[in-house]
Design a protein around this motif. Structure first.
Motif, PDB file in Angstrom:
ATOM      1  N   UNK A 327       2.047  -3.516  11.232  1.00 14.66           N
ATOM      2  CA  UNK A 327       3.418  -4.038  11.145  1.00 14.66           C
ATOM      3  C   UNK A 327       3.879  -4.026   9.684  1.00 14.66           C
ATOM      4  N   UNK A 328       5.098  -3.545   9.457  1.00 11.48           N
ATOM      5  CA  UNK A 328       5.643  -3.516   8.092  1.00 11.48           C
ATOM      6  C   UNK A 328       5.139  -2.347   7.265  1.00 11.48           C
ATOM      7  N   UNK A 329       4.396  -1.430   7.896  1.00 13.04           N
ATOM      8  CA  UNK A 329       3.811  -0.314   7.135  1.00 13.04           C
ATOM      9  C   UNK A 329       4.449   1.014   7.510  1.00 13.04           C
ATOM     10  N   UNK A 330       5.614   0.979   8.151  1.00 18.24           N
ATOM     11  CA  UNK A 330       6.252   2.221   8.613  1.00 18.24           C
ATOM     12  C   UNK A 330       6.339   3.213   7.453  1.00 18.24           C
ATOM     13  N   UNK A 331       5.983   4.463   7.738  1.00 19.25           N
ATOM     14  CA  UNK A 331       6.055   5.513   6.724  1.00 19.25           C
ATOM     15  C   UNK A 331       4.801   5.645   5.874  1.00 19.25           C
ATOM     16  N   UNK A 332       3.888   4.680   5.970  1.00 21.65           N
ATOM     17  CA  UNK A 332       2.683   4.758   5.122  1.00 21.65           C
ATOM     18  C   UNK A 332       1.636   5.690   5.727  1.00 21.65           C
ATOM     19  N   UNK A 333       0.821   6.250   4.856  1.00 25.72           N
ATOM     20  CA  UNK A 333      -0.346   7.021   5.295  1.00 25.72           C
ATOM     21  C   UNK A 333      -1.568   6.295   4.761  1.00 25.72           C
ATOM     22  N   UNK A 334      -2.358   5.776   5.673  1.00 27.12           N
ATOM     23  CA  UNK A 334      -3.481   4.917   5.290  1.00 27.12           C
ATOM     24  C   UNK A 334      -4.774   5.633   5.657  1.00 27.12           C
ATOM     25  N   UNK A 335      -5.690   5.702   4.707  1.00 26.05           N
ATOM     26  CA  UNK A 335      -6.951   6.403   4.966  1.00 26.05           C
ATOM     27  C   UNK A 335      -8.036   5.375   5.275  1.00 26.05           C
ATOM     28  N   UNK A 336      -8.810   5.689   6.281  1.00 24.68           N
ATOM     29  CA  UNK A 336     -10.011   4.892   6.560  1.00 24.68           C
ATOM     30  C   UNK A 336     -11.129   5.509   5.731  1.00 24.68           C
ATOM     31  N   UNK A 337     -11.632   4.745   4.767  1.00 21.11           N
ATOM     32  CA  UNK A 337     -12.660   5.246   3.859  1.00 21.11           C
ATOM     33  C   UNK A 337     -14.017   4.673   4.228  1.00 21.11           C
ATOM     34  N   UNK A 338     -15.043   5.475   3.971  1.00 18.63           N
ATOM     35  CA  UNK A 338     -16.406   4.985   4.046  1.00 18.63           C
ATOM     36  C   UNK A 338     -17.009   5.172   2.664  1.00 18.63           C
ATOM     37  N   UNK A 339     -17.170   4.100   1.915  1.00 19.76           N
ATOM     38  CA  UNK A 339     -17.529   4.204   0.497  1.00 19.76           C
ATOM     39  C   UNK A 339     -16.594   5.230  -0.146  1.00 19.76           C
ATOM     40  N   UNK A 340     -17.176   6.269  -0.771  1.00 15.40           N
ATOM     41  CA  UNK A 340     -16.312   7.241  -1.447  1.00 15.40           C
ATOM     42  C   UNK A 340     -15.897   8.387  -0.525  1.00 15.40           C
ATOM     43  N   UNK A 341     -16.301   8.339   0.733  1.00 18.57           N
ATOM     44  CA  UNK A 341     -15.920   9.394   1.674  1.00 18.57           C
ATOM     45  C   UNK A 341     -14.663   9.004   2.430  1.00 18.57           C
ATOM     46  N   UNK A 342     -13.821  10.005   2.692  1.00 19.38           N
ATOM     47  CA  UNK A 342     -12.698   9.758   3.588  1.00 19.38           C
ATOM     48  C   UNK A 342     -13.155  10.048   5.014  1.00 19.38           C
TER      49      UNK A 342
END
Ligand code: C2O
Ligand code: CU
Length: 523
Positions: A327-342
C-alpha cells in the motif's frame, strides 16, 4: 584463515576447476538480464477421481496421480532449456491444496529415464554401484503420515514402478512441501528439481481473512549453478571416485522455477508462502526499499501473533508465511534480496482492487509444552569428521552412522527434549519426520571440552527462540558451537521414521538417522 575457511576455500577452488572441465563453461549470472521472466505460479494439483481408503474400503478418498518425470524447461528467457527432473510437468511440481481432516491418496509413479545426469557418489551409503542409478521416493515434509506413506529413504523404487501413498491430513493448516528422499542421491534428485508445495488449510485459518486467491503467492526459493548452455551444474570434488562435496552454493537465485523473475503486484497486502528449497544455502531475505513485513507463520502453521521483520532467515527446508503490504508503493520496483544476491522483483502497479483482507493482531494460540512434561532428554551431538588433510569426510548425528541400530525410540504420545550439541562450525537445520515441535532455547558451549570429556560446559546465556521461530516447527537451526533444545510430543503413529540435517549434502553423507516411535511397555 581457520581450517574451516581453508577447507571451504579449497572446496570452492576444486569446484571451479571441475566446473570448467565440464562440457559447457560455467555461466556468469551477472551477464543474465534481471527481472525479464514473470514469476511462474505452479499449477494446483487436481484429483483424477476417488479411490477406496486403505483401511476403510467403503470410504472413498480423492485420488491424485503425479509422476516423476524428466522435462526440458527454460530457467531464464535468454538461456536454452535445461534438463530437469520433477513431479508432473514443472519444477516446482504442482501445489497440493488440501484441507485439514480430508485424507487423500497420491500415486507417485517413477517415469524417470534409466540414467542419472548428475554425479552420483557410489561410496555413499545407499548409493553403491550395485544399487540402481535412478531411484525415487517421495516424502511430504511436515506431514503427520503413517510410516508406510512417509517416504522412508530405503523404500525407493526404480523407473516403471509406482507407489500410492495415504495422507490423512489430520493436522493444522500449514505450508508443507514434498520432495525426493532416495537414499544416497537425495541431494541430486532435489537439485534436479524434484519438489513442490503441499498446503493444508483449515477453518481457523479461513476465519482470519488473510489475503487469498491472486493475493496469496507461493515463493519457492533456491540457488543453482548453471552452465552457459542453460543446464544445471552440480559441483564435484575433483576425485572421480568420490565426487561428493560437503556443500553446494549456487550463484543463480531461482524462484518458482525462473532465475531472477518479476511479479506484478497491486498496492495492497499480499501473503507469501516462502520455502527455502536450496540444498545448502541459508536465506537472509530482505526488501531493497528496507520496507518491513510481517511473518505470520512458520513451518507448521500460524504464529501466536504477527512478527514485524526487516529480514527473514530461512535454513534449507524451513518455511515462512509473510504478509507484505505494498500500500502506498504504486509505481515502485522493489527487489527481494538475499544478502548481496538479487532474487526477484516486485513491480507495484497503479490500480488496486478493494482489499478487505486483514492482518489480525493475534493469530493462533501455540500452547507451550512445559519442560516438566518431558519424560526424557536426549543429548545428541552433531559431529564432523575430517581427513588428516582437514577435508570434510562426513558429518554424523550422535556419532552414529545410518546403518547402526535405532538409538532414538520415543514412546507414542510421550514428550521428549532433544538437545542438539553442535560441535561443528556449521549451522545444521535438523528436521524430524512425523512430528511438530517447539524450540526451547539455544546456548553457547565449549566444543573442545565436550569432545574431550563428554561434558557440556556452557559459556553463554540461555537464548530463547526468535519470535518468528516461537511457533510449531519441524526444522530447527542447530547453530555452530551451540546446544539447541527442542521439545517434542511424538504423536500420530508407531513405526520407523527418520531425523536428519536438511543440508542435503550432509543428509546424503550420514547426517541422517532412523528413529522409531514405540508402544509403551505393558506393565
Ligand atoms: Cu524435507 Cu526428511 O525431509
Ligand atoms: Cu548439516
Amino acid at each position: 584463515m581457520t581450517r574451516r575457511t581453508f577447507v571451504r576455500h579449497a572446496t570452492y577452488l576444486t569446484a571451479l576447476a571441475s566446473r570448467s572441465a565440464s562440457a559447457a563453461p560455467a555461466l556468469n549470472p551477472n551477464l543474465l538480464a534481471k527481472f525479464v521472466d514473470p514469476l511462474p505460479i505452479p499449477e494446483v494439483a487436481k484429483p483424477t477421481g476417488m479411490r477406496a481408503a486403505p483401511s476403510h474400503p467403503s470410504t472413498k478418498l480423492p485420488y491424485y496421480r503425479v509422476p516423476m518425470r524428466q522435462i526440458e524447461c527454460k530457467l531464464h528467457r535468454d538461456l536454452p532449456a535445461a534438463r530437469l527432473w520433477c513431479y508432473g510437468s514443472s519444477s516446482p511440481g504442482p501445489t497440493f491444496e488440501t484441507r485439514a481432516g480430508q485424507p487423500l491418496l497420491i500415486e507417485w509413479p517413477n517415469e524417470l529415464p534409466g540414467k542419472h545426469f548428475l554425479p552420483i557418489d557410489h561410496t555413499l551409503h545407499g548409493a553403491e554401484t550395485d544399487t540402481p542409478e535412478v531411484r525415487g521416493i517421495v516424502h511430504v515434509h511436515g506431514a503427520k503420515a503413517p510410516p508406510e506413506s512417509d517416504g522412508y529413504p530405503e523404500d525407493w523404487y526404480v523407473p516403471g514402478k509406482s507407489r500410492t501413498y495415504f495422507y490423512p491430513n489430520a493436522q493444522e493448516a500449514a505450508a508443507l512441501w514434498y520432495h525426493d528422499h532416495a537414499m544416497g542421491i537425495n541431494r541430486l534428485n532435489i537439485y534436479a528439481g524434484m519438489f513442490g508445495l503441499f498446503l493444508i488449510r483449515d477453518d481457523f485459518e479461513d476465519a482470519l481473512n488473510l489475503p487469498k486467491g491472486a493475493f496469496e503467492v507461493p515463493l519457492v526459493i533456491y540457488d543453482r549453478l548453471l552452465k552457459q548452455d542453460g543446464q544445471l551444474d552440480y559441483p564435484v570434488s575433483g576425485d572421480p571416485a568420490r565426487p561428493w562435496v560437503p556443500e553446494v552454493f549456487g550463484d543463480v537465485m531461482v524462484a518458482n522455477g525462473k532465475a531472477f523473475p518479476f511479479l506484478n503486484v497491486e498496492p495492497r497486502k499480499y501473503r507469501f508462502r516462502v520455502l527455502n528449497a536450496s540444498n545448502g544455502r541459508f536465506l537472509h531475505l530482505a526488501l531493497s526499499n528496507e520496507q518491513k513485513f510481517h511473518q505470520i507463520g512458520t513451518d507448521q502453521g500460524l504464529l501466536p501473533a504477527p512478527v514485524l521483520l526487516e529480514r527473514s532467515l530461512l535454513a534449507p527446508g524451513e518455511r515462512a508465511d509473510w504478509i507484505v503490504d505494498f500500500t502506498g508503493r504504486a509505481g515502485e520496483q522493489i527487489v527481494l534480496n538475499n544478502d548481496s544476491f538479487q532474487v526477484m522483483q516486485f513491480r507495484v502497479g497503479q490500480t488496486k482492487s478493494p482489499d478487505t483482507s486483514l492482518l489480525p493482531a493475534t493469530l493462533r494460540p501455540v500452547p507451550k509444552i512445559p519442560e516438566s512434561a518431558a519424560v526424557k532428554t536426549r543429548p545428541l551431538a552433531l559431529i564432523e569428521q575430517m581427513t588428516m588433510k582437514g577435508e570434510s569426510m562426513s558429518m554424523l548425528l550422535n556419532n552414529t552412522p545410518w546403518h547402526m541400530p535405532v538409538t532414538e525410540n520415543p514412546v507414542l504420545d510421550s514428550v521428549e527434549i532433544w538437545s542438539f550439541i553442535n560441535t561443528t562450525d556449521d549451522s545444521h537445520p535438523i528436521h524430524l519426520h512425523l512430528v511438530r515441535f517447539q524450540i526451547l532455547d539455544r546456548r553457547r558451549f565449549e566444543p573442545f571440552f565436550y569432545q574431550n570429556t563428554g561434558e557440556v560446559r556452557y559459556t553463554g546465556p540461555v537464548t530463547p527462540p526468535a519470535p518468528e521461530e516461537a511457533g510449531w516447527k519441524d526444522t530447527v537451526r542447530a547453530d555452530p558451537r551451540m546446544v539447541t533444545r527442542i521439545i517434542v510430543r511424538f504423536e500420530g503413529y508407531l513405526g520407523r521414521y527418520v531425523w536428519h540435517c536438511h543440508v542435503l549434502e550432509h543428509e546424503d553423507n550420514e547426517m541422517m538417522r532412523p528413529y522409531e516411535v514405540i508402544a509403551a511397555a505393558i506393565r
